[in-house]
Design an enzyme around this catalytic site. Structure first.
Site, short mmCIF file in Angstrom:
data_model
loop_
_atom_site.label_atom_id
_atom_site.label_comp_id
_atom_site.label_asym_id
_atom_site.label_seq_id
_atom_site.Cartn_x
_atom_site.Cartn_y
_atom_site.Cartn_z
N HIS A 73 0.83 -1.21 0.00
CA HIS A 73 0.00 0.00 0.00
C HIS A 73 0.86 1.26 0.00
CE1 HIS A 73 -3.33 -2.59 2.04
NE2 HIS A 73 -3.42 -2.65 0.73
N HIS A 74 2.13 1.13 -0.37
CA HIS A 74 2.98 2.33 -0.31
C HIS A 74 2.54 3.37 -1.33
CE1 HIS A 74 4.81 0.43 -3.79
NE2 HIS A 74 5.51 1.53 -4.01
N LYS A 79 -2.54 -2.51 -7.83
CA LYS A 79 -2.77 -2.86 -9.24
C LYS A 79 -2.26 -4.26 -9.53
CE LYS A 79 -4.03 -1.42 -13.34
NZ LYS A 79 -4.79 -2.68 -13.44
N LYS A 103 7.35 -4.67 -10.07
CA LYS A 103 7.15 -4.33 -11.48
C LYS A 103 6.73 -2.86 -11.64
CE LYS A 103 4.91 -7.66 -13.60
NZ LYS A 103 3.91 -8.50 -14.30
N LYS A 115 -2.79 -8.84 -6.78
CA LYS A 115 -3.14 -9.89 -7.74
C LYS A 115 -4.40 -10.59 -7.26
CE LYS A 115 -1.21 -11.55 -11.50
NZ LYS A 115 -0.30 -10.77 -12.33
N SER A 371 -1.87 -0.26 -18.71
CA SER A 371 -3.01 -0.19 -17.78
C SER A 371 -3.02 1.17 -17.07
CB SER A 371 -2.91 -1.28 -16.71
OG SER A 371 -3.45 -2.48 -17.16
N1 GLU Z 1 -1.62 -9.16 -15.42
C1 GLU Z 1 -0.66 -8.28 -15.94
C2 GLU Z 1 0.66 -8.43 -15.21
O1 GLU Z 1 0.92 -9.44 -14.61
C3 GLU Z 1 -1.15 -6.84 -16.00
C4 GLU Z 1 -1.50 -6.22 -14.69
C5 GLU Z 1 -2.19 -4.87 -14.82
O2 GLU Z 1 -2.31 -4.37 -15.92
O3 GLU Z 1 -2.61 -4.37 -13.78
O4 GLU Z 1 1.51 -7.60 -15.27
#
Ligand code: GLU
Length: 479
Positions: A73-74, A79, A103, A115, A371
């Site tokens: 939550h930083h 996402k 990432k 996720k 995204s």
């Molecule tokens: N599922 C993709 C990933 O592993 C995209 C995640 C996204 O766009 O939030 O990077």
């Protein structure tokens, strides 16, 4: 959307997937300046939501298991994608959520990692049943405040696509009437439902941009015994889903030669090159990748990834390259299109062989990067390029006219069209993605140089830990 057999190899790893991610984190943490407490906080999954809910399938009630993990939550929102697969379990979702945090940090997307997953085989359900499951999952997330444009924003992942994202957006919007930014609750939507042009191919395109940039560095290519540039490089792609297919397509367009393609039913190899679209058409009409004219068949797709090539792109599921097969991989460059396709043991074996592994948390970050652009579009309620495309075209026309007048020469019609062109949404998305992938490549390369590392994954972790660590330090501890 294609289920592959690759997940079966996951058991071959000696660590759970999440432990593997933690192990890689610890390797890199040694090179950072953060105190133990901050490092523990970065590593931990902040919130884990496990749900079981009933759905009526035919005349029976099925209890469906699902997860959403918010790793960090930083920065908010969190996402990360949602996957539908029988291999979905809490450990896997935690690992994938953690990878999302790193990432996003690497590609400077200002989100925490998350996720989700539902433990189902989507092939066992009709679209109507999948819609019921997806909508119920989305409403469970709404109930617990685990979704929202400023809270947590899911996206497609393995086994899901634009269709599922559209159902999630609609469920969210109907439960939150009047929320003007409701469409920003999920990305990867169809264009007509607030999606952004370029999102579908974004991950595969990002994989291509990342590998191409590495190939452009003559010094690094020389160290691998390869010539600089992507042209003529022999590529094997494992997994012809959204990521693998688009990566292969952009590699071929960029002048590389696709020599091998692998799927769950087997794989094909031709040292002189395969025509990607023809292979896809053959698979569609015969139901199998095998038997493609002029290519050698491999009944086991895993055997294809061990064939001669310069670049190997595993683009299916995790742990496909492990202690059992890593020593037989011939590629000098392994570009992780999937999340976690190499076990920590495979990493070590391949590094010792002198290969370079371009890590998932950088290389497949094109999806989340675009995204982010989609989310920005949803919050601004305007298509990219809408305000400035015509203005740019008018400006370009007057520059051309002035130059023609000054030189007394005319540009050709083709040149005029190219020079005049103002940016469409897809042009801006591609250019934002290209810039991101190139910029982050050099951030990681600089970390490799600074710490004298051969291991790009550790360098990528260092870059990520430094960014997330600074955010936690600056936020302080509440209360
Ligand atoms: N599922 C993709 C990933 O592993 C995209 C995640 C996204 O766009 O939030 O990077």
């Amino acid at each position: 959307m294609v289920e592959t057999a690759t997940a079966k190899t996951a058991q071959k790893a000696h660590y759970s997937f999440f432990q593997g991610v933690e192990r890689n984190f610890d390797k890199a943490a040694k090179y950072t300046r953060f105190e133990k407490g901050i490092l523990e906080q970065i590593k931990a999954c902040n919130a884990i939501y496990q749900i079981k809910f009933p759905v009526r399938i035919g005349d029976k009630i099925e209890v469906i298991e699902a997860f959403r993990v918010q790793h960090s939550h930083h920065k908010l929102p969190c996402k990360g994608g949602i996957r539908y697969s029988m291999d979905v379990n809490q450990d896997e979702v935690m690992a994938l959520a953690a990878l999302m945090t790193y990432k996003c940090a690497i590609v400077n997307v200002p989100f925490g990692g998350a996720k989700g997953g539902i433990t189902i085989n989507p092939k066992n359900y009709t679209p109507f049943e999948l819609e019921k499951i997806t909508r119920r999952y989305a409403s469970e997330l709404v109930k617990k405040n685990f979704i929202g444009p400023g809270i947590d924003v899911p996206a497609p992942d393995y086994g899901t696509g634009a269709r599922e994202m559209s159902w999630i957006a609609d469920t969210y919007a109907s439960l939150k009437p009047g929320e003007v930014d409701a469409l920003g609750c999920v990305t990867g939507k169809p264009i007509a439902q607030g999606g952004v042009r370029g999102r579908t191919e974004a991950t595969g395109l990002g994989v291509f941009y990342g590998v191409r940039e590495m190939c452009n560095v003559a010094e690094d290519m020389q160290a691998l015994g390869l010539t600089p540039g992507i042209k003529g490089k022999k590529v094997i792609v494992q997994g012809l889903g959204n990521v693998g297919y688009h990566a292969a397509k952009f590699f071929a367009q960029g002048g590389a030669v696709i020599v091998g393609l692998a799927e769950y039913e087997g794989g094909v190899y031709n040292a002189n090159g395969l025509d990607l679209e023809a292979v896809v058409a053959h698979r569609k009409s015969t139901g199998s990748i095998l038997g493609f004219p002029g290519a050698t068949d491999f009944k086991n797709g895993f055997d294809v990834i061990e064939q001669e090539c310069d670049i190997l792109i595993p683009a299916a599921l995790e742990n496909v390259i492990n202690a059992d097969n890593a020593a037989r991989i011939k590629a000098k460059i392994i570009g992780e299109g999937a999340n976690g396709p190499l076990t920590p043991e495979a990493d070590e074996i391949l590094l010792a062989k002198g290969a370079i592994i371009i890590p998932d948390m950088y290389l497949n970050a094109g999806g989340v990067t675009v995204s982010y652009f989609e989310w920005l579009k949803n919050l601004s309620h305007v298509r990219f390029g809408r305000m400035d495309k015509r203005f740019s075209e008018n400006q370009n026309s007057s520059i051309i006219a002035t130059l023609e007048e000054m030189t007394g020469k005319k540009v050709s019609d083709i040149e005029r069209r190219q020079l005049q062109h103002g940016p469409d949404e897809v042009d801006l998305v591609y250019s934002g993605l290209e810039d991101t992938m190139i910029g982050s490549f050099y951030e990681i390369r600089d970390a490799m140089k600074e710490h004298n590392l051969k291991d790009m994954r550790t360098a990528a972790f260092i870059v990520a830990i430094n960014k997330v660590g600074v955010a936690y330090e600056e936020l302080g501890i509440f209360p």
